[in-house]
Design an enzyme around this catalytic site. Sequence first.
Site, PDB file in Angstrom:
ATOM      1  N   HIS A 465       0.844  -1.210   0.000  1.00  0.00           N
ATOM      2  CA  HIS A 465       0.000   0.000   0.000  1.00  0.00           C
ATOM      3  C   HIS A 465       0.879   1.260   0.000  1.00  0.00           C
ATOM      4  O   HIS A 465       0.735   2.138  -0.856  1.00  0.00           O
ATOM      5  CB  HIS A 465      -0.904  -0.027   1.239  1.00  0.00           C
ATOM      6  CG  HIS A 465      -1.786   1.174   1.378  1.00  0.00           C
ATOM      7  ND1 HIS A 465      -3.128   1.147   1.072  1.00  0.00           N
ATOM      8  CD2 HIS A 465      -1.538   2.445   1.788  1.00  0.00           C
ATOM      9  CE1 HIS A 465      -3.656   2.347   1.273  1.00  0.00           C
ATOM     10  NE2 HIS A 465      -2.703   3.155   1.720  1.00  0.00           N
ATOM     11  N   GLU A 466       1.790   1.336   0.963  1.00  0.00           N
ATOM     12  CA  GLU A 466       2.640   2.538   1.049  1.00  0.00           C
ATOM     13  C   GLU A 466       3.554   2.643  -0.172  1.00  0.00           C
ATOM     14  O   GLU A 466       3.861   3.738  -0.640  1.00  0.00           O
ATOM     15  CB  GLU A 466       3.456   2.533   2.350  1.00  0.00           C
ATOM     16  CG  GLU A 466       2.619   2.553   3.629  1.00  0.00           C
ATOM     17  CD  GLU A 466       1.572   3.657   3.675  1.00  0.00           C
ATOM     18  OE1 GLU A 466       1.763   4.704   3.033  1.00  0.00           O
ATOM     19  OE2 GLU A 466       0.542   3.471   4.349  1.00  0.00           O
ATOM     20  N   HIS A 469       1.736   4.402  -2.913  1.00  0.00           N
ATOM     21  CA  HIS A 469       1.847   5.865  -2.759  1.00  0.00           C
ATOM     22  C   HIS A 469       3.221   6.336  -3.248  1.00  0.00           C
ATOM     23  O   HIS A 469       3.339   7.360  -3.920  1.00  0.00           O
ATOM     24  CB  HIS A 469       1.718   6.261  -1.279  1.00  0.00           C
ATOM     25  CG  HIS A 469       0.321   6.290  -0.757  1.00  0.00           C
ATOM     26  ND1 HIS A 469      -0.711   6.948  -1.393  1.00  0.00           N
ATOM     27  CD2 HIS A 469      -0.218   5.774   0.382  1.00  0.00           C
ATOM     28  CE1 HIS A 469      -1.821   6.829  -0.666  1.00  0.00           C
ATOM     29  NE2 HIS A 469      -1.557   6.119   0.405  1.00  0.00           N
ATOM     30  N   HIS A 472       3.496   6.658  -6.908  1.00  0.00           N
ATOM     31  CA  HIS A 472       2.784   7.865  -7.350  1.00  0.00           C
ATOM     32  C   HIS A 472       3.719   9.077  -7.249  1.00  0.00           C
ATOM     33  O   HIS A 472       3.725   9.949  -8.118  1.00  0.00           O
ATOM     34  CB  HIS A 472       1.547   8.046  -6.452  1.00  0.00           C
ATOM     35  CG  HIS A 472       0.467   8.886  -7.046  1.00  0.00           C
ATOM     36  ND1 HIS A 472      -0.697   9.172  -6.373  1.00  0.00           N
ATOM     37  CD2 HIS A 472       0.343   9.524  -8.239  1.00  0.00           C
ATOM     38  CE1 HIS A 472      -1.477   9.943  -7.131  1.00  0.00           C
ATOM     39  NE2 HIS A 472      -0.864  10.170  -8.262  1.00  0.00           N
TER      40      HIS A 472
END
Length: 672
Positions: A465-466, A469, A472
Amino acid sequence: MFTEKFNTPYTAAPFRQIQLDDYVPAFDQTIAQARAEVDAIITNPEAPTFENTIEALEFSGQALDRLSSIFFNLNSAETNDTMQQIAQEVSPKLTAFGNDIALNETLFQRVKAVYNQRETLSLSPEQLMLLEKKYKGFSRNGALLNEEKKNRLREIDTDLAKLKLTFGENVLAETNSYFKHITNAEDLAGIPEGAQEAAAALAQSKELEGWVFTLDFPSYMPLITYADNRELRKELALAFGKKAFQDNAHNNTEILKKIVALRHERAQLLGYESHAHFVLEERMAQHPETVKTFLNDLLAKAKPAAQREFAQLSAFAKEKDGLDHLEKWDGAYYSEKLKQELFDLDDELLKPYFPLEKVLQGAFTVAEKLFGLTFHEIDTVDKYHPDVQTYEVRGESNEFVALFYADFFPRAGKRPGAWMTSFKPQYIQNGVNERPHVSIVCNFTPPTPSKPSLLTFNEVTTLFHEFGHALHGMLANTTYPSLSGTSVYWDFVELPSQVMENWCYEPEALALFAHHYETGEVIPQSYVDKIKESASFLEGMATVRQLSFGLLDMAYHAQVPTIDDVKAFEVAATRDTALYPDVAANCVSPAFSHIFQGGYSSGYYSYKWAEVLDADAFAYFQEKGIFNKEVGTQFKENILSKGGTALPMELYKKFRGQEPKPEALLKRAGLL
């Protein structure tokens, strides 16, 4: 040191050279420098243009931004009393400076002049978006107010900056102040060997005999999930649930009330009905009613499943241990037992297949297959703590893409949870594409004297998940820093992170990194099948829990609430989502850092909102192949690299060819 570009490899932050005494003078210096840069725009005798006003403003204050990102990132990941005092000292200065810009009438008139002629300026879509953002940055921050109201706005912003810091400090202090010292080995029955070993190491670090458990997740979760001793589970759960809700100096209830009241006053000063109306104007959802409808529709679909699951769990606890009432400290314990019974699967069985280093390399390999990135560990840049790992990220033509920092283990100066952040954004200036410095910070199970760091499956999905990010941030490719990377609407920012979690459930992806730390054996297919089967286990209850946080957030922020008693207010706001009996001594709100310290006020719903996007997006990957390079490139070019340069739904439709459909999420969650 902070007023010039750092003379370091990749202009990386020179952590070892920074002394605590440097910060306050550096903030004073860089604020003065930024002020001079803005003054030059205000006093420019030439007529306002996009270049001399909007672009000049966008690239002003870069030294201050860089210093702020370094200082506040460390204040979250490696803080101490002195840093917290510095934060309290510099926050009002930064707020005042921000307000001096936002409320400067002459500067606003220059911005407005450019904004009013936007139709005739032949600007690119990105330039138009920047202009829109700058104009709204003024109008949404008081530029249209009279002097008296502007002054009140300044006071509110200064107070809010301090209150939010204090809120976070109190939660951290409460987390750090509690520990459970165990000397009787019988109390450890059921707790996995690895967690016992970590607890023994923790006790040793405190010069105590036996075992120590804390409220940090890697210590707390194994106890609450596996300890057979119900009284012990209860004690820890009560301690966890009353963080910042006790009769002591760290109680957050009055601070929380002040934050809520000031946010509403601020919104109404600016002409909005509530704080949520103000916030949601800049979100995909646009309006509080849209959010409430979204949450309540999902609740209507999830609640029957949640009630069935809760009844099943209660019956299981009754049959197993004669329990008449399932309490909050029983939930994780019996869920794990039921999961083991239904799927013959538990975290302890899986953990040996998820050594941290392998999982990290797995995330890197997924990024290479989809987006052409490679990660090379380096030791040529400074670290702010010995635990931090640093990587140079390169693209398909071996070009430098980003600097990546990873910080995985809990320690006293680090706030709980997991997050991604950046030490330097990506942007293009003077023809140079400045590449970003991105970091992920987690609190995973540390290695022990006999074992490497072995992750629970939940920690595996957290890392992915991290890392989503981080991608991105790393793949950002825009001209302007304020539109770069994760600078997107908050209900869109979770799409890249949540979509990455899906690879953790795919046999093809797991084969890359889920290898037993001792034997090297790939995770057996039977375990993979069980992970997939159990993915929607108790999903109704999990969904209702998430919705309760979203509804609580909206209760505080979507109307001007009367809060006499924080606990009573919380109970009323979450009544429709309650499954377990209430615990009088516990309250979520005083430690709900996401909405009272972080940036999620009126935005907690966005986790679920983004799940709709991520389930729909991943369905496209599944359709074409989960490592399909073409789909990966489409995702990279239309979403990851574009930041906030276009409206999220436009970007999503370019990638997917259609708007997202909630069916994919309901199907994945087993709620259809």
